[in-house]
Structure formats: C-alpha cells, structure tokens
Design an enzyme around this catalytic site. Structure first.
Site, PDB file in Angstrom:
ATOM      1  N   LYS A 138     -30.756  43.266  19.046  1.00 16.23           N
ATOM      2  CA  LYS A 138     -31.807  42.286  18.804  1.00 16.23           C
ATOM      3  C   LYS A 138     -32.189  41.592  20.092  1.00 16.23           C
ATOM      4  CE  LYS A 138     -32.445  41.272  14.133  1.00 16.23           C
ATOM      5  NZ  LYS A 138     -32.193  40.308  13.112  1.00 16.23           N
TER       6      LYS A 138
ATOM      7  N   ASP B 170     -27.321  29.912  11.756  1.00 13.98           N
ATOM      8  CA  ASP B 170     -27.273  30.051  10.306  1.00 13.98           C
ATOM      9  C   ASP B 170     -28.059  31.300   9.908  1.00 13.98           C
ATOM     10  OD1 ASP B 170     -26.910  28.467   7.554  1.00 13.98           O
ATOM     11  OD2 ASP B 170     -28.870  29.457   7.571  1.00 13.98           O
TER      12      ASP B 170
ATOM     13  N   THR C 194     -26.838  25.684  12.493  1.00 13.18           N
ATOM     14  CA  THR C 194     -28.018  26.258  13.129  1.00 13.18           C
ATOM     15  C   THR C 194     -28.212  25.659  14.524  1.00 13.18           C
ATOM     16  OG1 THR C 194     -30.337  26.826  12.788  1.00 13.18           O
ATOM     17  CG2 THR C 194     -29.656  24.578  12.161  1.00 13.18           C
TER      18      THR C 194
ATOM     19  N   GLY D 123     -25.888  34.696  14.830  1.00 11.80           N
ATOM     20  CA  GLY D 123     -25.853  33.404  15.512  1.00 11.80           C
ATOM     21  C   GLY D 123     -26.414  32.320  14.606  1.00 11.80           C
TER      22      GLY D 123
ATOM     23  N   PRO E 294     -23.857  28.144  16.824  1.00 14.49           N
ATOM     24  CA  PRO E 294     -24.596  28.270  18.075  1.00 14.49           C
ATOM     25  C   PRO E 294     -23.757  28.724  19.270  1.00 14.49           C
ATOM     26  CG  PRO E 294     -24.233  25.957  17.541  1.00 14.49           C
ATOM     27  CD  PRO E 294     -23.631  26.750  16.419  1.00 14.49           C
TER      28      PRO E 294
ATOM     29  N   GLU F 168       0.814  -1.217   0.000  1.00 19.75           N
ATOM     30  CA  GLU F 168       0.000   0.000   0.000  1.00 19.75           C
ATOM     31  C   GLU F 168       0.848   1.268   0.000  1.00 19.75           C
ATOM     32  OE1 GLU F 168      -3.137   0.306  -0.718  1.00 19.75           O
ATOM     33  OE2 GLU F 168      -3.238  -1.883  -0.886  1.00 19.75           O
ATOM     34  N   VAL F 169       2.000   1.220   0.687  1.00 16.32           N
ATOM     35  CA  VAL F 169       2.869   2.412   0.691  1.00 16.32           C
ATOM     36  C   VAL F 169       3.340   2.686  -0.730  1.00 16.32           C
ATOM     37  CG1 VAL F 169       5.008   3.391   1.570  1.00 16.32           C
ATOM     38  CG2 VAL F 169       3.616   1.948   3.043  1.00 16.32           C
TER      39      VAL F 169
ATOM     40  N   ASP G  69     -24.789  40.309  16.227  1.00 13.93           N
ATOM     41  CA  ASP G  69     -26.009  40.190  17.011  1.00 13.93           C
ATOM     42  C   ASP G  69     -25.708  39.733  18.428  1.00 13.93           C
ATOM     43  OD1 ASP G  69     -27.533  40.853  14.903  1.00 13.93           O
ATOM     44  OD2 ASP G  69     -28.330  38.845  14.531  1.00 13.93           O
TER      45      ASP G  69
ATOM     46  N   MET H  70     -36.854  30.374  19.642  1.00  9.69           N
ATOM     47  CA  MET H  70     -37.512  31.532  20.275  1.00  9.69           C
ATOM     48  C   MET H  70     -38.835  31.137  20.929  1.00  9.69           C
ATOM     49  SD  MET H  70     -36.760  34.334  17.287  1.00  9.69           S
ATOM     50  CE  MET H  70     -36.983  33.245  15.899  1.00  9.69           C
TER      51      MET H  70
HETATM   52  N1  SAH Z   1     -30.212  31.975  13.074  1.00  5.10           N
HETATM   53  C1  SAH Z   1     -30.207  31.278  14.333  1.00  5.10           C
HETATM   54  C2  SAH Z   1     -31.531  31.384  15.050  1.00  5.10           C
HETATM   55  C3  SAH Z   1     -31.905  32.747  15.475  1.00  5.10           C
HETATM   56  S1  SAH Z   1     -33.421  32.765  16.361  1.00  5.10           S
HETATM   57  C4  SAH Z   1     -29.840  29.826  14.105  1.00  5.10           C
HETATM   58  O1  SAH Z   1     -29.783  29.361  12.961  1.00  5.10           O
HETATM   59  O2  SAH Z   1     -29.563  29.140  15.091  1.00  5.10           O
HETATM   60  C5  SAH Z   1     -32.873  32.758  18.018  1.00  5.10           C
HETATM   61  C6  SAH Z   1     -33.233  31.451  18.712  1.00  5.10           C
HETATM   62  O3  SAH Z   1     -32.318  30.438  18.351  1.00  5.10           O
HETATM   63  C7  SAH Z   1     -33.130  31.516  20.204  1.00  5.10           C
HETATM   64  O4  SAH Z   1     -34.303  32.070  20.763  1.00  5.10           O
HETATM   65  C8  SAH Z   1     -32.994  30.064  20.578  1.00  5.10           C
HETATM   66  O5  SAH Z   1     -34.227  29.413  20.534  1.00  5.10           O
HETATM   67  C9  SAH Z   1     -32.177  29.544  19.431  1.00  5.10           C
HETATM   68  N2  SAH Z   1     -30.742  29.477  19.761  1.00  5.10           N
HETATM   69  C10 SAH Z   1     -29.724  30.092  19.120  1.00  5.10           C
HETATM   70  N3  SAH Z   1     -28.546  29.750  19.664  1.00  5.10           N
HETATM   71  C11 SAH Z   1     -28.810  28.897  20.671  1.00  5.10           C
HETATM   72  C12 SAH Z   1     -28.011  28.187  21.590  1.00  5.10           C
HETATM   73  N4  SAH Z   1     -26.669  28.277  21.603  1.00  5.10           N
HETATM   74  N5  SAH Z   1     -28.638  27.393  22.491  1.00  5.10           N
HETATM   75  C13 SAH Z   1     -29.975  27.261  22.491  1.00  5.10           C
HETATM   76  N6  SAH Z   1     -30.779  27.904  21.627  1.00  5.10           N
HETATM   77  C14 SAH Z   1     -30.212  28.718  20.723  1.00  5.10           C
END
Ligand code: SAH
Length: 464
Positions: A272, A305, A333, A303, A227, A22-23, A250, A385
């Site tokens: 926000k 995606d 996300t 935060g 996240p 293989e080498v 944000d 949220m």
């Molecule tokens: N664009 C982001 C979401 C924005 S809405 C994404 O794709 O993750 C914001 C919500 O995302 C928060 O109210 C919560 O419900 C969730 N959220 C984002 N980061 C989080 C984390 N580290 N832990 C738990 N919930 C998170």
C-alpha cells in the site's frame, strides 16, 4: 512455601471485622462478594461502612473489641490502627482456633489475603507471602492485561457443557484436546466479543461433529495497530496478535507493533504505497479468505483504526460474503494519537466544538472535497493522506473563506520516537513541507487548537 494456598467457602458464614475505617470497608466488600455474613465491630464507622450498614449489608456492633463478637465466627480480620487491639484480636482468635488476619501485620496472621484477579467463577490469587504486597499487586496488574474480562463467562459456558462432553467423548485425552480447542479457539473468542449464545451453538455443532474428520475453519482478526507506539495497542489486539498463525500487514504498521505478533507467525506484506499497492485490494481480500479456509488464524494488521481510511469495511465485506468468521479490533486512529502526542487537543471549549476527519487523497487521485463544510468556524479539520496535495488543500481552504493566517500543524510519524511536529499557517504550510523535507506518514491539523501546542507540548523524544 510459607502459606498454603486455599480457596475458602464462606457462603452464609459469619465473618467478623474489627475496625471501622476504609481498610475495614474494603475487606467487608471482599467478604460480601464471597457471600459471607459480615459483622463489623468498632467504636465508630467511616462513611463507606456506615453506608453498608444502612443498606443492611453489614451488621454493626458498636464499641471496642469484645471477644464475645467472635461467637459463631468462621474467620476474623483485624483492621484497626490500635496495636493493642490488633494483638487482642489475634490472641482471641488463636485461642478459639479461628483463622485470623491482622492487616499489615504478617506476624499476627494465620491467613493472608492475596491480590486477586476476579473473573468469577475463575479467580486467580497472587501472594508474596506477606513479603511485598505491592509486588503481588504489580503481578496482578500484569495478569489483568493478559486475561480477557469475559474469562468468567467462558468458564460458565464450559460448565454448561461439561457433562454433555463427558458423555459424548469417553477418552480423557481426546476430551482434553476437545476442550483445548474450545477454550483457546474461535469459540472462546466469540465469548470474549460478547456472542455467548452463538458460541454455545458452535460448541454444540462441534460436539455433534466430534469424531468426523471435519477441519475447523480458521478466522480473521482485522486489527487496528494504532499510529506507531506499541503501547497504544489494545489488550485484545495484543492477545489476538499473539495467537496468529499468519499476519498480513500494511506499510503503516510500525516495526515495533509488528514485533509483537507471535514469533512463529508467517508475515505477509500487503504494501500500500500510494497508488502502487504491492497487493491489489482484491487479492488481499481473497488472500484472507484462503488463509481462513486453510484453518489459519489470520491477523489483518492495519495502521491506526481499521474503519478510518483503512478500507477495513471492504475487507470484511468479502469475509462476510464468504462466510468466514472474523472480528474487528479498533485501534487508535492517527488523528487521536498524533493530536495527543503533539499536545494539540482536537476540541477545546474556546477554540473548536467540532472536528472533521477527511482524506486528502481520493480514489481517482483528485482532491475534490466538500470545501464549504471544511471552513466552518470553531472547527478543527484533520487531513489524512494530505501531504501530496498540501498546496491544493491550503489554497482551497483560503479560497472558501478561511483566513490565510489560520494555524496548522504537520505531525510526521506521530507517537513514535521519530515524531516531528511543524506548525505554520495555511499561507506558509506548503513552503514548510518543501523546505523541511516532510515525508509520509504525516497528518495535517488545521484550526485554532494548534495554538495550544505552545502550552501543552509534552512528548519530546530524543532523536534516535
Ligand atoms: N487507518 C489509519 C489511516 C490510514 S490512511 C488510521 O486510522 O490512522 C494513512 C494516513 O494516516 C497517512 O497518510 C497519514 O496522514 C496518517 N497517519 C497514519 N499514521 C500516522 C502517524 N503515525 N503519523 C502521522 N500520520 C499518520
């Protein structure tokens, strides 16, 4: 320096490999990539080499090492586990003044093969001079993350313009600046995101405008910061963050992620908090346009995606309308990040064949969701949220047909060292939120998959 770094042209030249394992196969692959004609000599061949021989890519000379195989050779590689043969290969090569490499035997090498980062035509070679190949490979891994995969295509674009630029811009120093702007700016980023033809056009225009006092318009990078855990950023996100002149971020962006933005970049907080945005969406959009018009590289950092409950769409609509160049970099996300770090797979062959992401907070502050769609069997529902409306959410899900014993999890500050996961049922969740002082950002996961956490929990950060 123990070795002289050189790049060796082996196109159509004859390279001999002694050994059939293989080498040897890996070395053959490398030599073929560089365009060499490869002959392998060995009593027998392992599968990979046998395949290459069958496909006619490699010549096979069966048998033990015979120095006659070296006639015509431009270089030879010894890759057998027979020390005696390795020494013979080395000796035969040295007598013929042939460059020789015996794998894993620096003392039998007149050349060594570096670890490479291949962005052809750009190739980066790393060598530890035989002292520690593993160390060289670790360095290579770091470089791999820094150099975009499309670097080679950028080099090809540059090669196509080299003569034209030379003709049009006579002064070498001015030419260098021109190329620096191209290779480290918007045109390069266009290539990295796959728009080679458009990049060529912009380069053409830039060259035509050379000498006129036009100012380059800046650009906006809409980046998903994930996240919280900075290790979850993409390579592209990190690279663009380190090129930023200004970052508009944000509340959800974790301090550790923000920390990775270029130190000198101006930081603008766009807030926000729920319902009382520090900067209203409209002024964020205008701010991004203004920054780009001033020629800045503006990172819009969000935060998770940007296209999942992130209003990313609204922001680039304005940029599009105003003709500002931009790109969008996806992020992990919250649903994906929190689920992974909580040990709750969002789908599972036994428990859930689909997953729905839904917001528990709507534009007008109500929770007017399509409840019948959310109570389907074998489905995981993830609420973003949703904390403020947790009582309404649980009540409506039960009212529309889910059992009040349906499992649910709250993941607070998922993926960070402060992560907290609380599990319960639709009946108990509102009480848990109240009692345990759960706060934002928190994600709610509803469905049978939540039971998997018992078996699969793995991320248990020490309280910091
Ligand atoms: N664009 C982001 C979401 C924005 S809405 C994404 O794709 O993750 C914001 C919500 O995302 C928060 O109210 C919560 O419900 C969730 N959220 C984002 N980061 C989080 C984390 N580290 N832990 C738990 N919930 C998170």
């Amino acid at each position: 320096m123990d070795f002289l770094p050189i790049f060796f042209n082996v196109k159509a030249r004859h390279a001999v490999i002694v050994g059939g394992g293989e080498v040897a196969a890996r070395k053959a692959g490398l030599l073929l990539r560089a365009g060499a004609r490869v002959t392998v000599q060995a009593p027998e061949l392992a599968v990979t080499l046998a395949d290459l021989v069958r496909e006619g890519k490699v010549q096979y000379r069966p048998g033990r090492f015979d120095p006659a195989v070296l006639t015509d050779a431009a270089l030879v590689i010894g890759a057998t586990d027979d020390e005696e043969v390795n020494r013979q290969v080395h000796a035969a090569a040295v007598t013929r003044n042939l460059p020789v490499n015996v794998v894993d035997h620096p003392e039998l090498c007149t050349f060594i093969l570096p670890a490479i980062i291949d962005r052809s035509p750009v190739v980066i070679a790393v060598s530890s001079g035989g002292a520690s190949p593993v160390l060289a490979r670790l360095i290579r891994a770091r470089l791999e993350t820094l150099i975009p995969a499309a670097f080679g295509r950028l080099a090809v674009l540059a090669a196509g313009f080299r003569d034209k630029v030379k003709q049009r811009i006579q002064r070498p120093d001015r030419r260098r600046t021109f190329w620096e702007e191209v290779l480290d700016g918007r045109i390069a980023e266009m290539v990295f995101s796959g728009q080679d033809a458009a990049a060529g056009k912009v380069l053409e225009q830039k060259l035509a405008a050379e000498g006129a006092s036009t100012k380059d318009v800046g650009e906006v990078y809409l980046i998903g910061g994930g996240p919280g855990d900075p290790d979850l950023l993409t390579f592209r996100a990190l690279r663009l963050m380190q090129r930023a002149d200004v970052v508009v971020y944000d509340r959800l962006v974790s301090p550790e992620v923000l920390d990775l933005v270029r130190r000198e970049a101006l930081r603008i907080y766009a807030g926000k908090e729920r319902d009382h945005h520090v900067l209203p969406q409209e002024s964020i959009n205008q701010l991004l346009v203004r920054l780009a018009r001033e020629g800045k590289r503006a990172v819009r950092l969000k935060g998770g995606d940007p296209f999942i409950f992130g209003r990313g769409g609204e922001e680039i609509e304005t940029l599009m309308a105003e003709g500002i160049p931009f790109q969008v970099v996806p992020g992990i996300t919250a649903a994906a990040g929190c689920a992974a770090y909580a040990g709750i797979p969002l789908t599972h062959r036994d428990y859930a064949q689909s997953v729905v992401f839904v917001t528990g907070h709507q534009k007008d502050g109500t929770v007017d969701l399509n409840w019948p769609a959310l109570v389907q069997p074998q489905q995981t529902v993830v609420f973003y949220m949703g904390l403020q409306s947790i009582a309404i959410i649980c009540r409506e899900l039960i009212k529309h047909g889910l059992s009040d014993k349906t499992l649910a999890a709250l993941v607070q500050q998922g993926t960070t060292r402060q992560q907290r996961v609380l599990t319960g049922t639709l009946a108990t969740l509102p009480g848990i939120v109240e009692k345990s002082n759960v706060h934002a950002p928190t994600l709610i996961i509803v469905g049978d998959v939540v039971r998997l956490r018992e078996k699969l929990r793995w991320f248990e950060p020490d309280a910091s």
